[in-house]
Motif scaffolding. Sequence first.
Motif, PDB file in Angstrom:
ATOM      1  N   TYR A 219       8.423  -9.165   6.225  1.00  0.00           N
ATOM      2  CA  TYR A 219       8.259  -7.719   6.070  1.00  0.00           C
ATOM      3  C   TYR A 219       9.463  -6.974   6.632  1.00  0.00           C
ATOM      4  O   TYR A 219      10.017  -7.366   7.653  1.00  0.00           O
ATOM      5  CB  TYR A 219       6.980  -7.249   6.763  1.00  0.00           C
ATOM      6  CG  TYR A 219       5.746  -8.001   6.313  1.00  0.00           C
ATOM      7  CD1 TYR A 219       5.724  -8.675   5.093  1.00  0.00           C
ATOM      8  CD2 TYR A 219       4.615  -8.061   7.102  1.00  0.00           C
ATOM      9  CE1 TYR A 219       4.598  -9.374   4.674  1.00  0.00           C
ATOM     10  CE2 TYR A 219       3.482  -8.765   6.699  1.00  0.00           C
ATOM     11  CZ  TYR A 219       3.487  -9.418   5.489  1.00  0.00           C
ATOM     12  OH  TYR A 219       2.379 -10.111   5.089  1.00  0.00           O
ATOM     13  N   VAL A 487      -1.326  -0.474  15.947  1.00  0.00           N
ATOM     14  CA  VAL A 487      -0.714  -1.803  16.103  1.00  0.00           C
ATOM     15  C   VAL A 487       0.410  -1.752  17.130  1.00  0.00           C
ATOM     16  O   VAL A 487       0.485  -2.591  18.025  1.00  0.00           O
ATOM     17  CB  VAL A 487      -0.144  -2.312  14.751  1.00  0.00           C
ATOM     18  CG1 VAL A 487       0.818  -3.481  14.969  1.00  0.00           C
ATOM     19  CG2 VAL A 487      -1.266  -2.733  13.823  1.00  0.00           C
TER      20      VAL A 487
ATOM     21  N   LEU B 200      -5.067  -2.040  -2.098  1.00  0.00           N
ATOM     22  CA  LEU B 200      -5.217  -2.875  -0.899  1.00  0.00           C
ATOM     23  C   LEU B 200      -6.302  -3.923  -1.153  1.00  0.00           C
ATOM     24  O   LEU B 200      -7.120  -3.768  -2.066  1.00  0.00           O
ATOM     25  CB  LEU B 200      -5.571  -1.989   0.303  1.00  0.00           C
ATOM     26  CG  LEU B 200      -4.504  -0.942   0.666  1.00  0.00           C
ATOM     27  CD1 LEU B 200      -4.918  -0.160   1.913  1.00  0.00           C
ATOM     28  CD2 LEU B 200      -3.143  -1.600   0.887  1.00  0.00           C
ATOM     29  N   THR B 204      -9.155  -0.387  -1.920  1.00  0.00           N
ATOM     30  CA  THR B 204      -8.625   0.971  -1.716  1.00  0.00           C
ATOM     31  C   THR B 204      -7.352   1.166  -2.521  1.00  0.00           C
ATOM     32  O   THR B 204      -6.454   0.314  -2.486  1.00  0.00           O
ATOM     33  CB  THR B 204      -8.276   1.179  -0.222  1.00  0.00           C
ATOM     34  OG1 THR B 204      -9.448   0.976   0.550  1.00  0.00           O
ATOM     35  CG2 THR B 204      -7.722   2.576   0.030  1.00  0.00           C
ATOM     36  N   THR B 231       1.586 -10.128  -0.302  1.00  0.00           N
ATOM     37  CA  THR B 231       0.708 -10.593   0.785  1.00  0.00           C
ATOM     38  C   THR B 231      -0.032  -9.451   1.467  1.00  0.00           C
ATOM     39  O   THR B 231      -0.889  -9.694   2.305  1.00  0.00           O
ATOM     40  CB  THR B 231       1.505 -11.363   1.871  1.00  0.00           C
ATOM     41  OG1 THR B 231       2.462 -10.461   2.453  1.00  0.00           O
ATOM     42  CG2 THR B 231       2.223 -12.561   1.283  1.00  0.00           C
ATOM     43  N   LEU B 232       0.320  -8.208   1.126  1.00  0.00           N
ATOM     44  CA  LEU B 232      -0.321  -7.058   1.786  1.00  0.00           C
ATOM     45  C   LEU B 232      -1.162  -6.226   0.819  1.00  0.00           C
ATOM     46  O   LEU B 232      -2.067  -5.514   1.245  1.00  0.00           O
ATOM     47  CB  LEU B 232       0.738  -6.142   2.415  1.00  0.00           C
ATOM     48  CG  LEU B 232       1.581  -6.727   3.538  1.00  0.00           C
ATOM     49  CD1 LEU B 232       2.621  -5.714   4.005  1.00  0.00           C
ATOM     50  CD2 LEU B 232       0.706  -7.156   4.709  1.00  0.00           C
ATOM     51  N   LYS B 483       0.735  -9.018  12.702  1.00  0.00           N
ATOM     52  CA  LYS B 483      -0.146  -7.882  13.015  1.00  0.00           C
ATOM     53  C   LYS B 483      -0.305  -6.960  11.812  1.00  0.00           C
ATOM     54  O   LYS B 483      -1.385  -6.450  11.528  1.00  0.00           O
ATOM     55  CB  LYS B 483       0.424  -7.084  14.200  1.00  0.00           C
ATOM     56  CG  LYS B 483       0.262  -7.792  15.547  1.00  0.00           C
ATOM     57  CD  LYS B 483       0.803  -6.902  16.667  1.00  0.00           C
ATOM     58  CE  LYS B 483       0.930  -7.654  17.973  1.00  0.00           C
ATOM     59  NZ  LYS B 483       1.651  -6.847  18.988  1.00  0.00           N
ATOM     60  N   ILE B 484       0.821  -6.739  11.116  1.00  0.00           N
ATOM     61  CA  ILE B 484       0.773  -5.884   9.917  1.00  0.00           C
ATOM     62  C   ILE B 484      -0.101  -6.543   8.841  1.00  0.00           C
ATOM     63  O   ILE B 484      -0.909  -5.890   8.180  1.00  0.00           O
ATOM     64  CB  ILE B 484       2.203  -5.655   9.370  1.00  0.00           C
ATOM     65  CG1 ILE B 484       3.089  -4.939  10.396  1.00  0.00           C
ATOM     66  CG2 ILE B 484       2.161  -4.888   8.048  1.00  0.00           C
ATOM     67  CD1 ILE B 484       2.772  -3.498  10.627  1.00  0.00           C
ATOM     68  N   LYS B 485       0.072  -7.838   8.688  1.00  0.00           N
ATOM     69  CA  LYS B 485      -0.767  -8.575   7.728  1.00  0.00           C
ATOM     70  C   LYS B 485      -2.249  -8.364   8.060  1.00  0.00           C
ATOM     71  O   LYS B 485      -3.059  -8.092   7.168  1.00  0.00           O
ATOM     72  CB  LYS B 485      -0.393 -10.067   7.794  1.00  0.00           C
ATOM     73  CG  LYS B 485      -1.315 -11.016   7.034  1.00  0.00           C
ATOM     74  CD  LYS B 485      -1.087 -11.003   5.542  1.00  0.00           C
ATOM     75  CE  LYS B 485      -1.956 -12.064   4.846  1.00  0.00           C
ATOM     76  NZ  LYS B 485      -1.873 -11.974   3.380  1.00  0.00           N
ATOM     77  N   VAL B 487      -3.659  -5.909   9.569  1.00  0.00           N
ATOM     78  CA  VAL B 487      -4.094  -4.537   9.307  1.00  0.00           C
ATOM     79  C   VAL B 487      -4.536  -4.385   7.859  1.00  0.00           C
ATOM     80  O   VAL B 487      -5.594  -3.838   7.571  1.00  0.00           O
ATOM     81  CB  VAL B 487      -2.946  -3.529   9.598  1.00  0.00           C
ATOM     82  CG1 VAL B 487      -3.252  -2.160   8.983  1.00  0.00           C
ATOM     83  CG2 VAL B 487      -2.725  -3.394  11.087  1.00  0.00           C
ATOM     84  N   PHE B 488      -3.711  -4.884   6.952  1.00  0.00           N
ATOM     85  CA  PHE B 488      -3.986  -4.632   5.530  1.00  0.00           C
ATOM     86  C   PHE B 488      -4.886  -5.696   4.907  1.00  0.00           C
ATOM     87  O   PHE B 488      -5.612  -5.404   3.971  1.00  0.00           O
ATOM     88  CB  PHE B 488      -2.670  -4.535   4.750  1.00  0.00           C
ATOM     89  CG  PHE B 488      -1.891  -3.298   5.060  1.00  0.00           C
ATOM     90  CD1 PHE B 488      -2.272  -2.082   4.514  1.00  0.00           C
ATOM     91  CD2 PHE B 488      -0.806  -3.333   5.917  1.00  0.00           C
ATOM     92  CE1 PHE B 488      -1.575  -0.923   4.806  1.00  0.00           C
ATOM     93  CE2 PHE B 488      -0.094  -2.178   6.225  1.00  0.00           C
ATOM     94  CZ  PHE B 488      -0.484  -0.968   5.661  1.00  0.00           C
TER      95      PHE B 488
END
Lengths: 520, 520
Positions: A219, A487, B200, B204, B231-232, B483-485, B487-488
């Motif tokens: 990312y 986060v 998402l 969403t 991936t997101l 962490k971002i992964k 979240v989504f």
Amino acid sequence: MTHGFQLTELTCDKLDRVKRDPRYKKITDKDIAYFKTILPHWRVLVQGEIPEEVHLEYANDWYNVYRANTPVILLPETTEHVSEILKYCNQESIAVVPQSGNTGASGGSIPVFDEIIISTRVLNRIRSFDELRGDLVCEAGCVLQELDNFLSQAGFQVPLDLPARHLCHIGGNISTNAGGIRQMRFGNLHGSVMGLEVVLPDGTILDNLTTMRKDNTGYHLKNLFIGSEGTLGFVTAVSIATQRIRPAVNVFLLAFCSFEDVVKAYTLARRELPETVAAFEVLDSDTIEVVRDQDFQIPKGSSFPINDTHPFYVVMETAGKDKDIEDLRADRFVKFLKEEGVTLDSGVARTQEEIERFWSWRNNVPKAIVQSAPSSIHFDVSLPLPELYNLVKACREWATAEGLIGPDILAVYGYGHVGDGNMHLTIPALRDDEALRVKIDDFVYGWTAQFKGSCSAEHGIGLMKSPYLAFTKSSTMIANMRKIKDVFDPKGIMNPYKVFPTKEQEEHGELVRRRAQAGC
Amino acid sequence: MTHGFQLTELTCDKLDRVKRDPRYKKITDKDIAYFKTILPHWRVLVQGEIPEEVHLEYANDWYNVYRANTPVILLPETTEHVSEILKYCNQESIAVVPQSGNTGASGGSIPVFDEIIISTRVLNRIRSFDELRGDLVCEAGCVLQELDNFLSQAGFQVPLDLPARHLCHIGGNISTNAGGIRQMRFGNLHGSVMGLEVVLPDGTILDNLTTMRKDNTGYHLKNLFIGSEGTLGFVTAVSIATQRIRPAVNVFLLAFCSFEDVVKAYTLARRELPETVAAFEVLDSDTIEVVRDQDFQIPKGSSFPINDTHPFYVVMETAGKDKDIEDLRADRFVKFLKEEGVTLDSGVARTQEEIERFWSWRNNVPKAIVQSAPSSIHFDVSLPLPELYNLVKACREWATAEGLIGPDILAVYGYGHVGDGNMHLTIPALRDDEALRVKIDDFVYGWTAQFKGSCSAEHGIGLMKSPYLAFTKSSTMIANMRKIKDVFDPKGIMNPYKVFPTKEQEEHGELVRRRAQAGC
């Protein structure tokens, strides 16, 4: 008309809408003593111990709209300093405001209550420069103009330029995703920035300071910090793909009888000069008048390069490699506009002196307006190109109908970046009155929402526009932004009260936006 | 030498290193029946019910390295279809692979086990185009070449070009942050893409499909989806700032005796032609040979435009508005290079036919190499400019010393994008042997890490390079990506087994990277 400088009211007294969050610790002597174990003691500026005017350099904003009672200003010299400071603040729940050149136009870099300031001012080394490709790695506190001075020796330039170039820091430019007058040429910072070094609120140093033009490995986290206004982390260093200087510059001053003709000229400029047109700035005649009245032209007292008065002017710049070719093209283009009946009058500047003289009529607009009236309300909206100036007209009509012009405000000015669809509607107000500001904001942002515009094109949200974020972004978008905030900054210490609206503001904004988009 | 097409082994049988995650549900008839309530039944392609060759169009990758046993391929026609499908899959823990043109070079668009495919193939409408500024809004399944055909009628082009243009979809370009041969001119997609519509994993719809050039309202979430390889979320539509076509094109073929001279010519091109140089591609002599041997030049059987054999060739393109000016500049530049003693020989193409002929020697390289050997190993690394070709030399020496050339591989080819520091080292292997691939990968990525390079410049990580992500990115960066992964995509249904390394791979990579950066 010129007003004397009068200190603005403290933001926390002026703004009813924001309440201090009791989660944040009030700074004690013990905290200050601890900061002095991290930094040399002269890098810890304590309110009361330093002269008031030094405190104001950090605690008051450039537009004199926001002022804070910040108890301490920290001047870290290294990334490790920032890391240690943030780690401590996070542990202790001390709220912090990252601050760069403090030239922001939305109040993002000034504390609201007693947040401490961490300044980039002495974090200002150039770490490396590669002359083969123009890859610059430097720290967040480097002043934009100084970077350009450095780069120019090797024939390069920062792909960003704005009137605050002598004061603003590159870290602040990154954090606000600054646009400026040459964005139409070089694109936005998400395109130019190759890497960032960021300290996260818990003190973690995110080491993403690459000079690779291409790096598709996972990312692209750096982009989250570009434009997040210091709410996710503290940008300490930046790696930018700089651009070759195009030395053959022509600056055009063009006069038009309507905004439709301005748009026509813009379209023709993009078609005829696609690789060299670098700036295309519109100013209405009232805006030109204020620069003249405040004596901000260069040289002082000089007359406007076009004789008659016309409704609209454009300062347009082209820049290329070869002087003979660019001069030929410039002449060809001016002739073409005249033949097409698009322009009323025009001039072309070619010497450095003439170029500076032409640009001074655009670059000194913010300063001239600020000087013309005690308080100015600056807007920075994005709109579809054909609607761009309609906002100014609509605002002028509304203000007249409401009886504001005269007793409350001097005028309604419109200038901005045509190519980016970015209008700087500006209203010189006769007093610093929050109720008046809210009344005008409600009108402007409501109108903007109707045309699916943005309440902030390039200045960011800061404190000023947080109530209006949901006029532009949906609740779904805002909900996902909040998740990202959680986060990186679960304790919410980074630049609190900024960017995000309250729940009530968000619900109201969502309603306005939905209604507008449904055409109601 | 030409090999016949031979179906590659199923990825799940070939790759020991990846185990099926039991969290994911195995598709049942009930699921397929449900999909048929969302989509017209002919948009639900079930394995066994469709011809094998149709299944392979989706289940086999272009390079014939990865093949999947995917039970079903879904072809949504609308964003709402995608939303309903993902919502169901998320509820049911069905793993999905978003797929566009399926031309990816890292195996990112092919399932590993029994993940289902959601294809963009019929999500291919142009939603709007604004001729004033060139703002294009289109769906993810639009083919790049078709977008260019559409735009060219109005004098615009997509600011992206790659050899797979006839097959790749814009959605895949976005998801892999595709670079290509004109990135040095137009910058990367983070700069050009104004907005995205993304579904998402929970269904969403993230409505960020703006055409505003500037919009600094909160976090720039769209950038997270550019380059995150599905991936997101699932990108359903995109808004791009397109570029005016520069019709006056010159394509140069330049011959050099050393890579140092190639770099010198590149630097001079950026200095002398800063606003018009659009592509600068290097090919070593072996790479040119393989295009000739495989008869991929245009027209077939035609000879290389430069007579003698030289160690390096460059295909360089300039594009501007005015033919007279650009031709003059091109001649001036070629003369200048000769005078400076940088080039050994040169040719300039100006007619459309000549231009295509010159470009064919570059654009057909991937196809020619794939045809030359049963299995090809394609690299896509970023390196500092002076090291760019040293990788190829080092790899050739290593492969010779290891005795690989002859029994295991045919040769070591080097070609790529000089300006972006992006080398496509390519190794035609004589068999599809995972152990051989790992051996070569270890060498190449270890060497790249030593020079702080990237294991993927523009192709992305996909399945192929996930073990090597930590050779380029630190554990801190990867931890924040995870962490971002979360979240989504908290249930991890989006393109599993891709991008992220296992914990062991990450620890090993971190060690290699740290050692390399410490100069050990």
